[in-house]
Design an enzyme around this catalytic site. Structure first.
Site, PDB file in Angstrom:
ATOM      1  N   CYS A  31       0.837  -1.203   0.000  1.00  0.00           N
ATOM      2  CA  CYS A  31       0.000   0.000   0.000  1.00  0.00           C
ATOM      3  C   CYS A  31       0.880   1.265   0.000  1.00  0.00           C
ATOM      4  O   CYS A  31       1.563   1.535  -0.979  1.00  0.00           O
ATOM      5  CB  CYS A  31      -0.977  -0.032   1.172  1.00  0.00           C
ATOM      6  SG  CYS A  31      -2.382   1.096   0.969  1.00  0.00           S
ATOM      7  N   HIS A  82      -3.716  -5.748   0.907  1.00  0.00           N
ATOM      8  CA  HIS A  82      -3.466  -6.066   2.310  1.00  0.00           C
ATOM      9  C   HIS A  82      -3.739  -7.551   2.550  1.00  0.00           C
ATOM     10  O   HIS A  82      -4.653  -8.129   1.973  1.00  0.00           O
ATOM     11  CB  HIS A  82      -4.356  -5.222   3.219  1.00  0.00           C
ATOM     12  CG  HIS A  82      -4.005  -3.773   3.207  1.00  0.00           C
ATOM     13  ND1 HIS A  82      -2.852  -3.292   3.786  1.00  0.00           N
ATOM     14  CD2 HIS A  82      -4.645  -2.698   2.669  1.00  0.00           C
ATOM     15  CE1 HIS A  82      -2.800  -1.978   3.614  1.00  0.00           C
ATOM     16  NE2 HIS A  82      -3.874  -1.594   2.943  1.00  0.00           N
TER      17      HIS A  82
END
Length: 468
Positions: A323, A416
């Site tokens: 991310c 994630h």
């Protein structure tokens, strides 16, 4: 509904609520977890697109039910400088200052909390509602919607949990009951994290019952667990001597839950900050995790020479950016008129957008070095990462995703939970990983057994039965 309150943050409310959810599920109840307001940088996507705290996701797992946005109607993600991103029913309302948040919570917040409780009540036999912090913060009582406001809606009873491990448990329980509004709603007291012989507490417990008129329902022993944490302090740990896995811990690091596979496999890792940046030169794997403020964290790395050390080791060590960490590994990051150079290790650039991306994603690792089966992950980010060439890391149901450098040692992804992927974990750490779902079930059951054997469950079930 039964509410789990605590004398302070870290008293064990989250894990006690999780254990009770499992205990009642085993007893045949349709159980739902609930937390009106949670402040956490660990979040997860549910129902395909809604963001809630990972703690309520875990509690839903314990209750053997699908997590929904109504289980955590308000989530606060601190951004520093007295402001937080406010997420209501799974969708971001943007950043609010403290005064702006208080205005929101006293108007829309109260309404949404009540509506969420009503929605859950229609579908479940029992709600295990977790409080937040302490219900006795006397400077905030009129704006505290996470504690007594919740139980007062239906005049439901609460368990007050005290943490004996940090000391002063009797005073903290008595003081909390003395200062909190509606102490009459507290029906039970629970002592948590007891080390040693619990019988030594008996004289104090009897006196506490006499002073408060509340029943001590049990003493739960201290029990190490490797369950997903709720806050950053849940991931603080002694340095793992000899570990070759390093996590760059910049000031605005978030989504610590991406480290969960390292925790539950007992794979040692160390944090790297400005104080020990030279440790990066000895690492086999360098992880750049998510960031709540990519520009500030990039500046932190540059100011302390961390960026140079990472670049110097890019041809030797494996580097994984997740991310915000992925964005920092790219060429450039732009947000309106603000821009900054990334570390330049991946052929990608990031353009920040007003709309936040929150979605579940099906993916499979698909590159020259790794391949795997289709898995479930999720994305939570504002920036849109644009590939400038190079090899993709993953194939997803939305198209190619991620980036791999030409030397195939630097990897970036927005997904994630990527380290829970067996192929990725094996390649990055050299170790095999079991099935995460099986591990979670086992650890939840183990902790629920500890709690069940330590408290008077029959009293709780008797109450729940009387409300059916």
């Amino acid at each position: 509904m039964i509410q789990v309150l605590g004398t302070s943050s870290g008293s064990g409310k989250t894990t006690i609520a999780m254990a009770l959810s499992r205990i009642f599920f085993r007893s045949g109840y349709r159980v739902a977890p609930f937390k009106a307001v949670n402040m956490s940088l660990n979040s997860v996507i549910v129902e395909g697109e809604y963001e809630i705290a990972r703690a309520q996701w875990l509690q839903a797992k314990a209750a053997n039910t699908e997590p929904t946005r109504f289980m955590n109607p308000i989530l606060l993600k601190p951004e520093g400088m007295g402001a937080s991103q406010v997420i209501m029913l799974g969708k971001s309302l943007g950043k609010k200052t403290i005064p702006e948040y208080y205005e929101f919570i006293m108007n829309d917040g109260k309404r949404v909390i009540r509506e969420a409780i009503d929605r859950i009540s229609d579908d479940y036999d029992l709600i295990i509602a977790e409080g937040a912090g302490s219900p006795a913060e006397i400077n905030l009582l009129d704006r505290d919607m996470a504690n007594i406001y919740v139980s007062s809606i239906y005049n439901t009873p609460a368990i007050l949990v005290g943490d004996i491990d940090r000391g002063g448990v009797f005073a903290s329980i008595y003081g909390t009951l003395s200062l909190m509004p509606r102490p009459d709603l507290v029906r039970w007291i629970m002592i948590n994290k007891m080390r040693g012989d619990a019988s030594l507490l008996e004289p104090g417990l009897k006196k506490l019952e006499n002073l408060t008129g509340k029943r001590v329902i049990g003493v739960v022993p201290y029990s190490e667990n490797r369950l997903p944490g709720e806050d950053s302090f849940d991931y603080d740990h002694p340095r793992a001597r000899g570990s070759k896995i390093t996590i760059v811990r910049y000031p605005f690091m978030e989504n610590y839950s991406d480290l969960d596979p390292l925790v539950y496999t007992s794979t040692g890792y160390n944090y790297v900050t400005a104080e020990n940046a030279s440790d990066l030169s000895d690492a086999d794997l360098i992880v750049l995790p998510g960031s709540k403020n990519v520009f500030a964290d990039l500046e932190y790395m540059r100011k302390n020479g961390i960026d140079k050390i990472i670049i110097e080791n890019a041809g030797r060590a494996k580097i994984l950016g997740i991310c915000g960490g992925y964005q920092m590994l790219g060429q450039r990051i732009t947000m309106g008129e603000i821009s900054a150079d990334g570390l330049g290790l991946l052929r990608a650039k990031t353009n920040y957008e007003r709309t936040k991306t929150t979605r579940s994603v099906r993916y499979r690792v698909d590159n020259t070095l790794m391949s795997g089966t289709w898995e479930e992950g999720y994305e939570i980010h504002y920036g849109a990462v644009i590939s400038l060439g190079g090899e993709r890391m993953n194939e997803t149901d939305k198209g190619p995703e991620g980036n791999v450098d030409a030397n195939r040692l630097v990897f970036g992804t927005n997904i994630h939970g990527i380290l829970a992927n067996r192929s990725v974990f094996r390649f990055m750490t050299g170790r095999d990983i079991g099935e995460p779902e099986e591990y979670l079930r086992s650890e939840i059951d183990r902790f629920a057994d500890v709690v069940k054997s330590s408290i008077d469950v029959a009293d709780l079930i008797e109450y729940a039965s009387s409300r059916e």
